[in-house]
Design an enzyme around this catalytic site. Structure first.
Site, PDB file in Angstrom:
ATOM      1  N   LYS A  82       0.821  -1.212   0.000  1.00  0.00           N
ATOM      2  CA  LYS A  82       0.000   0.000   0.000  1.00  0.00           C
ATOM      3  C   LYS A  82       0.858   1.267   0.000  1.00  0.00           C
ATOM      4  CE  LYS A  82      -0.788   0.273   5.017  1.00  0.00           C
ATOM      5  NZ  LYS A  82      -1.830   0.399   6.068  1.00  0.00           N
ATOM      6  N   ASP A  83       2.157   1.145   0.311  1.00  0.00           N
ATOM      7  CA  ASP A  83       3.051   2.296   0.286  1.00  0.00           C
ATOM      8  C   ASP A  83       3.701   2.505  -1.078  1.00  0.00           C
ATOM      9  OD1 ASP A  83       2.578   2.780   2.969  1.00  0.00           O
ATOM     10  OD2 ASP A  83       4.326   1.654   3.657  1.00  0.00           O
ATOM     11  N   ARG A 131      -8.593   7.990   3.810  1.00  0.00           N
ATOM     12  CA  ARG A 131      -9.448   6.878   3.362  1.00  0.00           C
ATOM     13  C   ARG A 131     -10.261   6.345   4.531  1.00  0.00           C
ATOM     14  NH1 ARG A 131      -8.810   1.652   4.245  1.00  0.00           N
ATOM     15  NH2 ARG A 131      -6.714   2.040   5.007  1.00  0.00           N
ATOM     16  N   ARG A 132      -9.585   6.088   5.651  1.00  0.00           N
ATOM     17  CA  ARG A 132     -10.281   5.582   6.828  1.00  0.00           C
ATOM     18  C   ARG A 132     -11.239   6.632   7.387  1.00  0.00           C
ATOM     19  NH1 ARG A 132      -4.612   3.129   9.147  1.00  0.00           N
ATOM     20  NH2 ARG A 132      -4.804   1.026   8.266  1.00  0.00           N
ATOM     21  N   ARG A 149       0.328  10.157  13.624  1.00  0.00           N
ATOM     22  CA  ARG A 149       1.307   9.397  12.857  1.00  0.00           C
ATOM     23  C   ARG A 149       2.261   8.715  13.818  1.00  0.00           C
ATOM     24  NH1 ARG A 149       4.445  12.261   8.396  1.00  0.00           N
ATOM     25  NH2 ARG A 149       5.179  10.102   8.206  1.00  0.00           N
ATOM     26  N   ARG A 155       1.147   4.959  18.116  1.00  0.00           N
ATOM     27  CA  ARG A 155      -0.263   5.281  17.938  1.00  0.00           C
ATOM     28  C   ARG A 155      -1.128   4.663  19.033  1.00  0.00           C
ATOM     29  NH1 ARG A 155      -1.074   4.150  11.625  1.00  0.00           N
ATOM     30  NH2 ARG A 155       0.870   2.979  11.838  1.00  0.00           N
ATOM     31  N   CYS A 243      -3.983   9.639  -6.395  1.00  0.00           N
ATOM     32  CA  CYS A 243      -5.144  10.515  -6.294  1.00  0.00           C
ATOM     33  C   CYS A 243      -5.189  11.209  -4.935  1.00  0.00           C
ATOM     34  CB  CYS A 243      -6.419   9.698  -6.499  1.00  0.00           C
ATOM     35  SG  CYS A 243      -7.910  10.673  -6.444  1.00  0.00           S
TER      36      CYS A 243
END
Length: 305
Positions: A82-83, A131-132, A149, A155, A243
């Protein structure tokens, strides 16, 4: 056959754990292979204050590592897929996708909650992912999203230090790190949030012209993970690459068919468009879902035009 390889990776605990997993896979297939792990600090690791959007997207976690691949100081690199940007430098390729881990997100809280709807009014939820956040706000517009972050442990600590109701993290990272989470409660969000493209998949990047390393990586490649990864990345590329809107894309097999779900949303969650497509062998379903969303004028709807 090559007797030694140097693997590049980020310095985070999760990145090092994933790299160690890949090293073990290679050694299991090639017992005489010597593996050296090189830790590389990326811009995304150095700058923990700015949002990923302001830093230029998730590519900030791989650019320095890709440069070392291009320079020949490492033979391969282990990333969370995903990165990885949808379009790679032309000299590089993704040589292997090991078996996918749990692709979904989960909400970690200190108090038990049966569902997202049971959270207190105006609950504070920590996540740096638009997104989340957008998909959570679509279901619970009252939620207060707190950008956070840092690594997984950091976190989790912010649940207390920032008085959060919960934090959203990927199941895959939690499971790979094998953290002791007995003090927390975990709520599966698979029915609420479409995963990030490639979430739960490790990608091993290498140079196209290194045929020997390509053969090594082919031995640990998982065909299903590769197909799903390619479909999800097709979806992202069709929508325009990196995007700026929240995007989720998820390919999986259901009843011998490959099903793809794609979502794009406005950051405030007021506009969420979701489409699905399926195919016996998955042919083109990622691009098809992207085309369906584009046909609905997603960008115009989200921007309120």
């Amino acid at each position: 056959m090559q007797t030694k390889v140097v693997i590049g990776t980020r310095r985070s605990k999760l990145a090092l754990k994933q790299t160690a997993m890949v090293a073990e896979m290679l050694k299991a297939k090639f017992p005489t292979l010597s593996v050296e792990i090189k830790e590389i600090v990326t811009e995304g690791d150095r700058n923990l204050k700015d949002s990923l959007v302001n830093l230029g997207g998730k590519g900030v976690f791989v650019k320095e590592i890709e440069q070392e691949l291009l320079d020949g100081t490492i033979d391969m690199a282990v990333h969370s897929l995903k990165d990885v940007m949808p379009i790679l430098p032309p000299e590089l390729t993704l040589g292997a996708f090991p078996k996918r881990a749990n692709p979904f997100d989960c909400l970690i809280t200190r108090d038990p909650y049966e569902s997202l709807q049971k959270l207190p009014l105006h609950a504070k939820i920590g996540t740096n992912s638009v997104r989340r956040a957008s998909q959570l706000l679509a279901q619970r517009p009252d939620l207060e999203i707190i950008p956070i972050r840092g690594n997984v442990e950091t976190r989790l600590k912010k649940l207390t230090t920032e008085n959060l109701t919960g934090v959203v993290l990927a199941w895959a990272g939690l499971q790979r790190l094998q953290l002791d989470l007995h003090a927390y409660h975990l709520l599966d969000l698979r029915e609420v949030i479409v995963p990030a493209v490639g979430q739960g998949i490790m990608a091993i990047e290498c140079r196209r012209d290194n045929a020997v390393v390509g053969e090594l990586l082919a031995a640990i490649d998982d065909a299903e993970a590769r197909q799903c990864a390619q479909l999800e990345r097709d979806f992202m590329r069709e929508l325009g690459g990196n995007c700026t809107f929240p995007i989720g894309g998820y390919a999986r097999y259901e009843k011998d068919e490959l099903l793809f779900t794609g979502v794009i949303a406005s950051p405030d969650g007021k506009h969420v468009l979701k489409e699905e497509a399926k195919h016996a062998n998955g042919h083109g379903v990622g691009a098809k879902v992207a085309d369906q969303l584009l046909a609905a004028d997603i960008y115009g709807i989200i921007e309120g035009k």
